[in-house]
Design a protein around this motif. Sequence first.
Motif, PDB file in Angstrom:
ATOM      1  N   HIS A   1     -10.549  41.572 -89.097  1.00  0.00           N
ATOM      2  CA  HIS A   1     -10.793  40.300 -89.794  1.00  0.00           C
ATOM      3  C   HIS A   1      -9.671  40.002 -90.786  1.00  0.00           C
ATOM      4  CE1 HIS A   1     -13.334  37.029 -91.283  1.00  0.00           C
ATOM      5  NE2 HIS A   1     -12.953  37.371 -92.504  1.00  0.00           N
ATOM      6  N   PHE A   2      -9.180  41.033 -91.467  1.00  0.00           N
ATOM      7  CA  PHE A   2      -8.110  40.825 -92.443  1.00  0.00           C
ATOM      8  C   PHE A   2      -6.817  40.385 -91.765  1.00  0.00           C
ATOM      9  CE2 PHE A   2      -4.500  42.401 -94.949  1.00  0.00           C
ATOM     10  CZ  PHE A   2      -4.755  41.781 -96.163  1.00  0.00           C
TER      11      PHE A   2
ATOM     12  N   THR B   1      -7.413  36.630 -90.842  1.00  0.00           N
ATOM     13  CA  THR B   1      -7.681  35.626 -91.887  1.00  0.00           C
ATOM     14  C   THR B   1      -7.062  35.939 -93.238  1.00  0.00           C
ATOM     15  OG1 THR B   1      -9.740  36.682 -92.621  1.00  0.00           O
ATOM     16  CG2 THR B   1      -9.892  35.151 -90.755  1.00  0.00           C
ATOM     17  N   GLY B   2      -6.659  37.198 -93.454  1.00  0.00           N
ATOM     18  CA  GLY B   2      -6.148  37.573 -94.759  1.00  0.00           C
ATOM     19  C   GLY B   2      -7.255  37.837 -95.777  1.00  0.00           C
ATOM     20  N   GLN B   3      -8.516  37.800 -95.354  1.00  0.00           N
ATOM     21  CA  GLN B   3      -9.648  38.019 -96.241  1.00  0.00           C
ATOM     22  C   GLN B   3     -10.418  39.268 -95.813  1.00  0.00           C
ATOM     23  OE1 GLN B   3     -10.031  36.115 -98.979  1.00  0.00           O
ATOM     24  NE2 GLN B   3      -8.191  35.022 -98.287  1.00  0.00           N
ATOM     25  N   VAL B   4     -11.156  39.828 -96.750  1.00  0.00           N
ATOM     26  CA  VAL B   4     -11.941  41.034 -96.497  1.00  0.00           C
ATOM     27  C   VAL B   4     -13.421  40.683 -96.476  1.00  0.00           C
ATOM     28  CG1 VAL B   4     -12.696  43.210 -97.513  1.00  0.00           C
ATOM     29  CG2 VAL B   4     -10.275  42.679 -97.411  1.00  0.00           C
TER      30      VAL B   4
ATOM     31  N   SER C   1     -17.456  41.217 -96.804  1.00  0.00           N
ATOM     32  CA  SER C   1     -18.307  41.938 -97.751  1.00  0.00           C
ATOM     33  C   SER C   1     -19.078  43.038 -97.012  1.00  0.00           C
ATOM     34  CB  SER C   1     -19.291  40.974 -98.404  1.00  0.00           C
ATOM     35  OG  SER C   1     -20.223  40.489 -97.443  1.00  0.00           O
TER      36      SER C   1
ATOM     37  N   HIS D   1       1.407  44.424 -96.276  1.00  0.00           N
ATOM     38  CA  HIS D   1      -0.014  44.109 -96.443  1.00  0.00           C
ATOM     39  C   HIS D   1      -0.923  45.284 -96.796  1.00  0.00           C
ATOM     40  CE1 HIS D   1       0.604  40.041 -94.965  1.00  0.00           C
ATOM     41  NE2 HIS D   1       1.208  40.513 -93.888  1.00  0.00           N
TER      42      HIS D   1
ATOM     43  N   GLU E   1      -2.141  45.289-100.401  1.00  0.00           N
ATOM     44  CA  GLU E   1      -3.029  44.142-100.619  1.00  0.00           C
ATOM     45  C   GLU E   1      -4.387  44.381 -99.955  1.00  0.00           C
ATOM     46  OE1 GLU E   1      -3.316  39.386 -99.353  1.00  0.00           O
ATOM     47  OE2 GLU E   1      -1.679  40.662 -98.613  1.00  0.00           O
TER      48      GLU E   1
ATOM     49  N   LYS F   1      -7.983  44.408-101.979  1.00  0.00           N
ATOM     50  CA  LYS F   1      -9.090  43.510-101.654  1.00  0.00           C
ATOM     51  C   LYS F   1     -10.345  44.282-101.237  1.00  0.00           C
ATOM     52  CE  LYS F   1      -6.567  39.281-100.546  1.00  0.00           C
ATOM     53  NZ  LYS F   1      -6.351  38.197 -99.566  1.00  0.00           N
TER      54      LYS F   1
ATOM     55  N   SER G   1     -11.881  45.387-104.513  1.00  0.00           N
ATOM     56  CA  SER G   1     -12.459  44.222-105.196  1.00  0.00           C
ATOM     57  C   SER G   1     -13.746  43.771-104.520  1.00  0.00           C
ATOM     58  CB  SER G   1     -11.448  43.065-105.215  1.00  0.00           C
ATOM     59  OG  SER G   1     -10.273  43.445-105.890  1.00  0.00           O
ATOM     60  N   GLY G   2     -13.841  43.991-103.211  1.00  0.00           N
ATOM     61  CA  GLY G   2     -15.026  43.589-102.471  1.00  0.00           C
ATOM     62  C   GLY G   2     -16.149  44.605-102.506  1.00  0.00           C
TER      63      GLY G   2
END
Length: 440
Positions: A278-279, A282-285, A287, A401, A404, A408, A411-412
């Motif tokens: 997924h990262f 999309t660059g997002q993690v 939950s 990456h 990063e 993330k 942070s998640g």
Amino acid sequence: MREEEVSDCASITLEEWNGSSSTKLFRTATITASTSLSIQRSSNRFNHVWRRVLQAFVPEGFPGSVTPDYVGFQLWDTLQGLSTYIKMMLSTQALLSAIGVGEKSATVIGATFQWFLRDFTGMLGGILFTFYQGSNLDSNAKMWRLVADLMNDIGMLMDLLSPLFPSAFIIVVCLGSLSRSFTGVASGATRAALTQHFALQENAADISAKEGSQETMATMMGMSLGMLLARFTSGNPLAIWFSFLSLTVFHMYANYKAVRCLVLTSLNFERSSILLTHFMQTGQVLSPEQVSSMEGVLPVWATSLRSTDSKILHKRVHLGVRVSSLPRLEMMQLLNGVGASSYKNAKYLLAHRKGNVSVILHKDSAAADVLKSYIHAMVLANLMGKSTSFYSEGEAWMDKHYGEFLHKLRSGGWKTERLLSPSITWRANWISHTSGAKID
């Protein structure tokens, strides 16, 4: 102090509060002093008594001292335990009947020997299961939780079948004991892992103790209901089998719902694969709650292979590979320093063959190196079908990456200290050579 000295002091109204957490305190009495001492009790005494009883079954500071998924899991876990103990009465009744309890021809020494052989087989099976799968239980707690209860159901099924096969009685009951031995090891180990997960205030011992209280209550209720059921179904094989199979279906359903309630924040192979895929897209993690709904909980042999990217990635990476077991081509890649094997003096080597990536860990590699090697290997596996220069692109992705991605994850709410994996027993040591000589 004399009474006249007390009367000269400013009066104070005292309130009595009760509770195990600062956020869950309840006023039980108000104490005031005027001409005489006055104690006004709280009108809702029933709630106070109920809270005191509840403290025997939930951890101190509940619900703030446990993770949000604790209640859902414990509810379904209690229900499955209740159904287990009801079934146990039916299977035990059948087993005792098969041994010969109540029969004049049965001998004490014969029944004792059969029971001993049954228990001995179970103990031996527990040791063997621990030897082969002990290190894998932590990394796949959800799956093994389901497998443990399935094996328990199979064990009780064997006990129920034992009267039907008198000539093979010993074999049947030993197989049932062997099946239940897997349950004891897997259930105990996964419970320890889940207890650590639930504990938010380093209260694992308290959670474990209250789990014992909950299980004891479920046991007493299950045994009582089981004795009633055994009495009503006695002499009626159809009723016995219908009750047993119905309870077994409910038992597995409750177990499935229980593990589906779990939201684990540790990284294992599949969760890492889902997060990385997924990262990279999309660059997002995601939950922990999102990943929990996506990861599988059933054993591989019980489900058809899904063709999602996340499922493919972690199946294509082999961690902690024994060097001498690699095909000749992969060993040549490693010895000649091809591709990612010399990436920034990392404490791991990567080699590829037919879409799969092998990870060889250095003998001095730490937990952080293991996690990094696995992420790097999955990045490589993801890039293989998209580019011919996947080694260099993989290194570029890690440079840009990886930091990063870890940030993330933390942070998640994810735990990035280590990767949950089976025990890594094979490692290697290597020396880099600067000469351009190649080995044929």
